[in-house]
Design a protein around this motif. Sequence first.
Motif, PDB file in Angstrom:
ATOM      1  N   LEU A 174      72.626  73.226 100.968  1.00 64.31           N
ATOM      2  CA  LEU A 174      72.111  73.910  99.786  1.00 64.31           C
ATOM      3  C   LEU A 174      73.206  74.337  98.820  1.00 64.31           C
ATOM      4  CD1 LEU A 174      69.274  76.134 101.302  1.00 64.31           C
ATOM      5  CD2 LEU A 174      69.024  74.068  99.903  1.00 64.31           C
ATOM      6  N   THR A 175      74.376  74.631  99.343  1.00 69.41           N
ATOM      7  CA  THR A 175      75.474  75.110  98.492  1.00 69.41           C
ATOM      8  C   THR A 175      76.544  74.043  98.275  1.00 69.41           C
ATOM      9  OG1 THR A 175      76.665  76.017 100.389  1.00 69.41           O
ATOM     10  CG2 THR A 175      75.125  77.479  99.253  1.00 69.41           C
ATOM     11  N   LEU A 176      76.183  72.791  98.486  1.00 73.51           N
ATOM     12  CA  LEU A 176      77.164  71.704  98.353  1.00 73.51           C
ATOM     13  C   LEU A 176      77.845  71.663  96.980  1.00 73.51           C
ATOM     14  CD1 LEU A 176      78.439  69.462  99.987  1.00 73.51           C
ATOM     15  CD2 LEU A 176      76.664  67.934  99.155  1.00 73.51           C
ATOM     16  N   PRO A 177      77.141  71.834  95.881  1.00 72.96           N
ATOM     17  CA  PRO A 177      77.837  71.817  94.588  1.00 72.96           C
ATOM     18  C   PRO A 177      78.896  72.919  94.465  1.00 72.96           C
ATOM     19  CG  PRO A 177      75.491  71.550  94.241  1.00 72.96           C
ATOM     20  CD  PRO A 177      75.679  71.877  95.688  1.00 72.96           C
ATOM     21  N   VAL A 178      78.562  74.119  94.935  1.00 77.85           N
ATOM     22  CA  VAL A 178      79.532  75.224  94.873  1.00 77.85           C
ATOM     23  C   VAL A 178      80.706  74.944  95.807  1.00 77.85           C
ATOM     24  CG1 VAL A 178      79.849  77.695  95.272  1.00 77.85           C
ATOM     25  CG2 VAL A 178      77.718  76.865  94.284  1.00 77.85           C
ATOM     26  N   THR A 179      80.410  74.378  96.967  1.00 79.38           N
ATOM     27  CA  THR A 179      81.474  74.059  97.926  1.00 79.38           C
ATOM     28  C   THR A 179      82.428  73.020  97.351  1.00 79.38           C
ATOM     29  OG1 THR A 179      79.955  74.543  99.732  1.00 79.38           O
ATOM     30  CG2 THR A 179      81.934  73.295 100.276  1.00 79.38           C
ATOM     31  N   VAL A 180      81.889  72.008  96.691  1.00 80.75           N
ATOM     32  CA  VAL A 180      82.738  70.985  96.076  1.00 80.75           C
ATOM     33  C   VAL A 180      83.553  71.589  94.939  1.00 80.75           C
ATOM     34  CG1 VAL A 180      82.690  68.852  94.717  1.00 80.75           C
ATOM     35  CG2 VAL A 180      81.260  69.054  96.749  1.00 80.75           C
ATOM     36  N   LEU A 181      82.917  72.442  94.138  1.00 80.39           N
ATOM     37  CA  LEU A 181      83.598  73.081  93.017  1.00 80.39           C
ATOM     38  C   LEU A 181      84.759  73.955  93.478  1.00 80.39           C
ATOM     39  CD1 LEU A 181      82.184  72.679  90.142  1.00 80.39           C
ATOM     40  CD2 LEU A 181      82.183  75.165  90.139  1.00 80.39           C
ATOM     41  N   THR A 182      84.599  74.628  94.611  1.00 76.36           N
ATOM     42  CA  THR A 182      85.649  75.519  95.117  1.00 76.36           C
ATOM     43  C   THR A 182      86.563  74.816  96.119  1.00 76.36           C
ATOM     44  OG1 THR A 182      84.235  76.334  96.900  1.00 76.36           O
ATOM     45  CG2 THR A 182      84.209  77.551  94.818  1.00 76.36           C
ATOM     46  N   LEU A 183      86.443  73.494  96.187  1.00 73.99           N
ATOM     47  CA  LEU A 183      87.271  72.675  97.086  1.00 73.99           C
ATOM     48  C   LEU A 183      87.135  73.096  98.553  1.00 73.99           C
ATOM     49  CD1 LEU A 183      90.475  72.470  94.872  1.00 73.99           C
ATOM     50  CD2 LEU A 183      88.610  70.819  95.023  1.00 73.99           C
ATOM     51  N   GLY A 184      85.912  73.475  98.941  1.00 74.33           N
ATOM     52  CA  GLY A 184      85.624  73.814 100.326  1.00 74.33           C
ATOM     53  C   GLY A 184      85.810  75.269 100.688  1.00 74.33           C
ATOM     54  N   LEU A 185      86.357  76.064  99.787  1.00 74.75           N
ATOM     55  CA  LEU A 185      86.588  77.472 100.112  1.00 74.75           C
ATOM     56  C   LEU A 185      85.294  78.263 100.286  1.00 74.75           C
ATOM     57  CD1 LEU A 185      89.640  78.295  97.840  1.00 74.75           C
ATOM     58  CD2 LEU A 185      89.607  77.922 100.298  1.00 74.75           C
ATOM     59  N   PHE A 186      84.202  77.780  99.706  1.00 75.97           N
ATOM     60  CA  PHE A 186      82.927  78.473  99.855  1.00 75.97           C
ATOM     61  C   PHE A 186      82.426  78.427 101.297  1.00 75.97           C
ATOM     62  CE2 PHE A 186      78.358  79.261  99.225  1.00 75.97           C
ATOM     63  CZ  PHE A 186      78.447  80.427  98.485  1.00 75.97           C
ATOM     64  N   LEU A 187      82.947  77.508 102.101  1.00 74.99           N
ATOM     65  CA  LEU A 187      82.568  77.452 103.519  1.00 74.99           C
ATOM     66  C   LEU A 187      82.961  78.727 104.249  1.00 74.99           C
ATOM     67  CD1 LEU A 187      83.428  73.744 104.354  1.00 74.99           C
ATOM     68  CD2 LEU A 187      81.166  74.761 104.013  1.00 74.99           C
ATOM     69  N   PHE A 188      84.027  79.386 103.796  1.00 73.36           N
ATOM     70  CA  PHE A 188      84.396  80.679 104.380  1.00 73.36           C
ATOM     71  C   PHE A 188      83.309  81.710 104.127  1.00 73.36           C
ATOM     72  CE2 PHE A 188      88.849  79.045 103.702  1.00 73.36           C
ATOM     73  CZ  PHE A 188      89.135  78.885 105.050  1.00 73.36           C
ATOM     74  N   VAL A 189      82.704  81.659 102.953  1.00 68.98           N
ATOM     75  CA  VAL A 189      81.616  82.573 102.621  1.00 68.98           C
ATOM     76  C   VAL A 189      80.403  82.290 103.500  1.00 68.98           C
ATOM     77  CG1 VAL A 189      80.021  83.278 100.790  1.00 68.98           C
ATOM     78  CG2 VAL A 189      82.435  82.886 100.265  1.00 68.98           C
TER      79      VAL A 189
END
Length: 117
Positions: free
Chosen positions: A53-68
């Motif tokens: 669901l958050t793939l676009p944000v994850t790509v935009l942040t270069l994977g850092l959103f996975l920590f969130v």
Amino acid sequence: MKLVVKWLLSASALLFVAYIYDGVEIKTFGAAMAAAVVIGLLNAVMRPVLVVLTLPVTVLTLGLFLFVINALVFWAAAGLLSGFTVHDFGAALVGSLLYTALGVVIESALERLFLKK
């Protein structure tokens, strides 16, 4: 056998995180064992859905959103259990980072211990 050892070590890792970091509290070893199971189940069920669901944000942040996402899963587990408390989102972020690092060490040790010949 490996699953039981990993479960016990993961519960011990949670106790260690609670010991070294004040933002995470665990009342008993039983609560840590329950928390390890719930975190594992949420990582297996809820985390993949959140990642997609958050793939676009994850790509935009270069994977850092996975920590969130990891912090949200850690925080959700604390919300489901009574003996496991995480004070706020920042504590969930730090706690999940520590728990993940310990989980990597545990997984590496278990792979070496239970080598298939």
